[in-house]
Design a protein around this motif. Structure first.
Motif, PDB file in Angstrom:
ATOM      1  N   ASP A  35       0.869  -1.186   0.000  1.00  0.00           N
ATOM      2  CA  ASP A  35       0.000   0.000   0.000  1.00  0.00           C
ATOM      3  C   ASP A  35       0.900   1.229   0.000  1.00  0.00           C
ATOM      4  O   ASP A  35       1.240   1.764   1.042  1.00  0.00           O
ATOM      5  N   ASP A  36       1.323   1.627  -1.210  1.00  0.00           N
ATOM      6  CA  ASP A  36       2.294   2.718  -1.296  1.00  0.00           C
ATOM      7  C   ASP A  36       2.359   3.242  -2.739  1.00  0.00           C
ATOM      8  O   ASP A  36       1.629   2.776  -3.600  1.00  0.00           O
ATOM      9  N   MET A  37       3.276   4.182  -2.959  1.00  0.00           N
ATOM     10  CA  MET A  37       3.447   4.699  -4.314  1.00  0.00           C
ATOM     11  C   MET A  37       4.288   3.707  -5.127  1.00  0.00           C
ATOM     12  O   MET A  37       5.191   3.066  -4.579  1.00  0.00           O
ATOM     13  N   ALA A  38       3.967   3.596  -6.419  1.00  0.00           N
ATOM     14  CA  ALA A  38       4.704   2.652  -7.269  1.00  0.00           C
ATOM     15  C   ALA A  38       4.949   3.264  -8.643  1.00  0.00           C
ATOM     16  O   ALA A  38       4.234   4.186  -9.060  1.00  0.00           O
ATOM     17  N   GLN A  39       5.975   2.718  -9.306  1.00  0.00           N
ATOM     18  CA  GLN A  39       6.276   3.194 -10.668  1.00  0.00           C
ATOM     19  C   GLN A  39       5.507   2.369 -11.704  1.00  0.00           C
ATOM     20  O   GLN A  39       5.112   2.871 -12.748  1.00  0.00           O
ATOM     21  N   SER A  40       5.341   1.074 -11.393  1.00  0.00           N
ATOM     22  CA  SER A  40       4.563   0.221 -12.309  1.00  0.00           C
ATOM     23  C   SER A  40       4.071  -1.018 -11.570  1.00  0.00           C
ATOM     24  O   SER A  40       4.620  -1.389 -10.533  1.00  0.00           O
ATOM     25  N   VAL A  41       3.030  -1.607 -12.127  1.00  0.00           N
ATOM     26  CA  VAL A  41       2.498  -2.865 -11.578  1.00  0.00           C
ATOM     27  C   VAL A  41       2.329  -3.824 -12.754  1.00  0.00           C
ATOM     28  O   VAL A  41       1.716  -3.465 -13.761  1.00  0.00           O
ATOM     29  N   SER A  42       2.892  -5.017 -12.632  1.00  0.00           N
ATOM     30  CA  SER A  42       2.771  -6.003 -13.708  1.00  0.00           C
ATOM     31  C   SER A  42       2.051  -7.240 -13.192  1.00  0.00           C
ATOM     32  O   SER A  42       2.220  -7.627 -12.037  1.00  0.00           O
ATOM     33  N   ALA A  43       1.264  -7.849 -14.072  1.00  0.00           N
ATOM     34  CA  ALA A  43       0.538  -9.072 -13.704  1.00  0.00           C
ATOM     35  C   ALA A  43       0.194  -9.844 -14.976  1.00  0.00           C
ATOM     36  O   ALA A  43       0.618  -9.458 -16.085  1.00  0.00           O
ATOM     37  N   VAL A  44      -0.547 -10.934 -14.803  1.00  0.00           N
ATOM     38  CA  VAL A  44      -0.925 -11.761 -15.958  1.00  0.00           C
ATOM     39  C   VAL A  44      -2.442 -11.947 -15.955  1.00  0.00           C
ATOM     40  O   VAL A  44      -3.024 -12.237 -14.909  1.00  0.00           O
ATOM     41  N   ASN A  45      -3.065 -11.747 -17.123  1.00  0.00           N
ATOM     42  CA  ASN A  45      -4.498 -12.085 -17.246  1.00  0.00           C
ATOM     43  C   ASN A  45      -4.683 -13.024 -18.428  1.00  0.00           C
ATOM     44  O   ASN A  45      -3.694 -13.547 -18.960  1.00  0.00           O
ATOM     45  N   ASP A  46      -5.920 -13.268 -18.830  1.00  0.00           N
ATOM     46  CA  ASP A  46      -6.190 -14.234 -19.907  1.00  0.00           C
ATOM     47  C   ASP A  46      -5.459 -13.881 -21.206  1.00  0.00           C
ATOM     48  O   ASP A  46      -5.127 -14.747 -22.004  1.00  0.00           O
ATOM     49  N   THR A  47      -5.248 -12.586 -21.418  1.00  0.00           N
ATOM     50  CA  THR A  47      -4.596 -12.129 -22.655  1.00  0.00           C
ATOM     51  C   THR A  47      -3.088 -12.336 -22.598  1.00  0.00           C
ATOM     52  O   THR A  47      -2.434 -12.468 -23.622  1.00  0.00           O
TER      53      THR A  47
END
Lengths: 105, 286
Positions: free
Chosen positions: A41-53
């Motif tokens: 719970d803080d400031m971030a430069q980027s968030v990466s994850a995986v979805n169906d695509t």
């Protein structure tokens, strides 16, 4: 979905709905949490994850976005380094420079 | 008159009972504090999720997370009854079953029981139920997916649960599951920002996201009702143990009094015998 961040289609709407604290163009607020635990719970430069695509990145000023996350890692990059959270499932909501990841739902 | 050794033995047994009830009372009290905390945390999470779901504009109907094609749905109402796992929970389970039986009709309702105590109580009354689930031991990350699967097979679902009002007061209640989800959401105060395909990107699709959110919120709502019931059961157990503790302490004090009286009676008897013996030896007659 491509790996490139999607530009905000309606900058005016994004500005009006921005969180109270002043954010620069290189940062956004990110929160990753489950019903009984907050992982980030803080400031971030980027968030990466995986979805169906496939794998995708969220950068500051991303377009409003909602997706179901696949099992894998959510990677959060900050000025201090990167944090990797292994997830089973989740829902991501992106709006007005804020990324919220609901885990275990 | 009973022998003092017998009474002493019984008093020791009663002392063990006093200690046991005190320990159970302490455990129940500790679990109440823990569970209350869990309920508060989960409620916050649910409110955030509901805040987002309620802003999505695709369909006004809560579909229990079913697909838009409306799979075959049984024209019956499912009753889910959340009871205790063991029998140390006072009379709250009997009250809950009584509440359920007020509206139960075997042609219109199917029952799913959570908690062994409820299953035993229903079996004793000769009421059949479709499935039985063990009441989860843990308070976090309760897997309610098998229950949701059952819920989706029915037109409507009513949950019978136990509600914690205060340490000394617990209530039995029933709620329609879709209402439970909406009521949980009603507690959250979020500003209305419309989320639709016009201003959002949904992946994999809008309906997939909405369906998933509905299932998730049903899971959280059922988990919350289970947690609420556990909280009420702990409080009911605390109440039962407090009463037992008090009764066993009174019984122990009573036994101690009986023991002292019995010992004194024996002493008095011996004293009488000695005095009589002395009198006889001195030639004094009464």
């Amino acid at each position: 979905m491509s790996d490139d961040p999607k530009p905000a289609a309606d900058d005016k709407a994004a500005e009006t709905a921005a969180p109270p604290q002043k954010l620069d163009d290189k940062l956004m607020h990110a929160k990753v949490y489950a019903p009984f635990k907050v992982y980030f719970d803080d400031m971030a430069q980027s968030v990466s994850a995986v979805n169906d695509t496939g794998p995708f990145d969220i950068l500051p000023r991303h377009h409003h976005f909602m997706t179901l996350l696949n099992p894998g890692d959510v990677v959060i990059r900050t000025a201090e380094g990167e944090q990797r959270i292994t997830i089973n499932r989740g829902v991501m909501h992106v709006k007005a420079n804020q990324v919220i990841v609901f885990l275990d739902v | 008159m009973r022998r003092p050794s017998e009474i002493e033995h019984e008093e020791h047994s009663m002392a063990t009972l006093v200690e046991l009830t005190s320990v159970f009372e302490g455990i129940a009290s500790m679990r109440i504090a823990q569970t209350k905390n869990q309920v508060m945390q989960a409620t916050k999470f649910f409110n955030d999720l509901w805040g987002i779901y309620s802003q999505i504009r695709v369909d006004s109907l809560f579909r229990f997370g079913r697909s838009q094609e409306e799979d075959a749905v049984a024209d019956k109402e499912l009753y889910i009854i959340i009871t205790a796992e063991g029998g140390f929970s006072g009379d709250i389970d009997q009250k809950l079953i009584h509440l359920m039986l007020e509206t139960y009709n075997k042609d219109n309702n199917e029952i799913i029981v959570i908690g062994h105590h409820g299953a035993v109580q229903l079996a004793q009354r000769g009421i059949s139920f479709k499935k039985y689930f063990k009441l989860p031991n843990k308070d976090q990350n309760i897997n309610v997916a098998p229950i949701i699967k059952e819920v989706q097979l029915y037109k409507n679902t009513t949950v019978f649960y136990q509600e914690y009002v205060s340490l000394m007061t617990q209530d039995v209640k029933k709620i329609s599951l879709s209402t439970a989800v909406q009521q949980q959401g009603a507690r959250s105060e979020r500003k209305e920002d419309i989320i639709s395909e016009a201003n959002y990107i949904f992946e994999p699709s809008t309906f997939a996201v909405v369906g998933h959110l509905e299932r998730s919120m049903m899971q959280i709502a059922i988990s919350q009702l289970i947690l609420d019931s556990k909280l009420a059961q702990y409080a009911s157990r605390f109440r039962a143990m407090s009463a037992s503790h008090q009764r066993s302490e009174e019984a122990k004090a009573d036994l101690h009094l009986q023991y002292n009286r019995a010992r004194r009676g024996i002493k008095d008897e011996r004293l009488k015998e000695i005095i009589n013996g002395l009198r006889k030896s001195r030639g004094v007659t009464l």
